[in-house]
Design a protein around this motif. Structure first.
Motif, PDB file in Angstrom:
ATOM      1  N   ASN A  40      -2.579  13.449  14.094  1.00  0.00           N
ATOM      2  CA  ASN A  40      -1.880  14.019  12.940  1.00  0.00           C
ATOM      3  C   ASN A  40      -2.879  14.355  11.840  1.00  0.00           C
ATOM      4  OD1 ASN A  40      -0.245  14.684  10.821  1.00  0.00           O
ATOM      5  ND2 ASN A  40       0.802  12.713  10.693  1.00  0.00           N
ATOM      6  N   THR A 150       2.469  17.184  18.498  1.00  0.00           N
ATOM      7  CA  THR A 150       1.872  16.346  17.446  1.00  0.00           C
ATOM      8  C   THR A 150       2.553  16.476  16.095  1.00  0.00           C
ATOM      9  OG1 THR A 150       0.243  18.067  16.959  1.00  0.00           O
ATOM     10  CG2 THR A 150      -0.439  16.327  18.469  1.00  0.00           C
ATOM     11  N   VAL A 151       3.020  17.648  15.731  1.00  0.00           N
ATOM     12  CA  VAL A 151       3.539  17.880  14.376  1.00  0.00           C
ATOM     13  C   VAL A 151       5.058  17.963  14.427  1.00  0.00           C
ATOM     14  CG1 VAL A 151       3.505  19.410  12.383  1.00  0.00           C
ATOM     15  CG2 VAL A 151       1.442  19.123  13.763  1.00  0.00           C
TER      16      VAL A 151
END
Length: 225
Positions: A40, A150-151
């Motif tokens: 992140n 990931t986001v």
């Protein structure tokens, strides 16, 4: 888990597993490597600002190391994308295999020498961030909607704003599960155990994707979008 999408075949469940891996490795890095993220990068940019302002418990050096390694991983992932342009199955298999090598190196390092010394800690940050940078670059090229691995900020925004999207909900749930599993292993077992879980998941993704992409002619989902 969302139903198999004919346009993306096994990529949807494989990317959900990679989302789980993200939660696991970020649990390791945040809890044991000095309050830094290896996947992140939004968090690392914020932490860098906090650290430079003098906030206790944060390291500007660790955040910069993670950012630099992540960018190098993304650069390598972009290179791989350009050299495997026509087959999404081969691209994901190669990328995850390389990622598994890096995580395996981190697992061996953590088991052999630990993670508390500065050299070991920064090496682990570098290996894991390098792996996650490559993952991000390749997942971006695969162009599977709502699965960045990931986001979650925009994914959750779209989920709330549009009030639709089982894939978006699944992405958040698998990230949560990865963070929960990773934290539980770090807190109640050790860092090598958590990294070994991430490694096992990566090996499974590489093997299953390779198997699914093997038929000739290539399945429709392997074509680049």
């Amino acid at each position: 888990m969302p139903k198999v999408d004919p346009d993306h075949g096994p990529l949807v469940p494989m990317l959900l597993v990679l989302t789980l891996v993200t939660g696991v490795v970020d649990a390791v890095s945040y809890l044991e490597l000095g309050h830094v993220f290896v996947a992140n990068m939004t968090g690392n940019v914020v932490f860098l600002g906090f650290a430079l302002a003098g906030a206790p418990g944060l390291s500007a050096t660790a955040s910069l190391a993670a950012l630099a390694a992540f960018l190098l991983g993304a650069l390598a992932g972009g290179h791989l994308v350009r050299h495997l342009p026509g087959h999404r199955g081969h691209l994901l298999t190669a990328a995850v295999a390389a990622q598994a090598v890096l995580v395996a190196a981190g697992t061996v390092l953590a088991a052999a020498v630990g993670h508390t010394s500065a050299p070991a800690r920064y090496t682990l940050i570098g290996l894991l961030a390098l792996a996650m940078g490559g993952q991000n670059a390749v997942v971006r090229a695969l162009k599977v909607p709502d699965l960045t691995t990931t986001v979650l900020t925009m994914t959750l925004t779209a989920l709330a704003a549009d009030r639709t999207g089982p894939r978006r909900l699944a992405s958040a749930a698998w990230m949560f599960a990865g963070a929960l599993l990773g934290a539980a292993l770090v807190l109640h077992a050790n860092v090598p155990a958590a990294l070994a879980l991430a490694l096992a998941l990566l090996i499974a993704v590489a093997a299953l994707t390779h198997r699914a992409a093997r038929p000739v002619p290539a399945p429709a989902w392997t074509q680049r979008r």
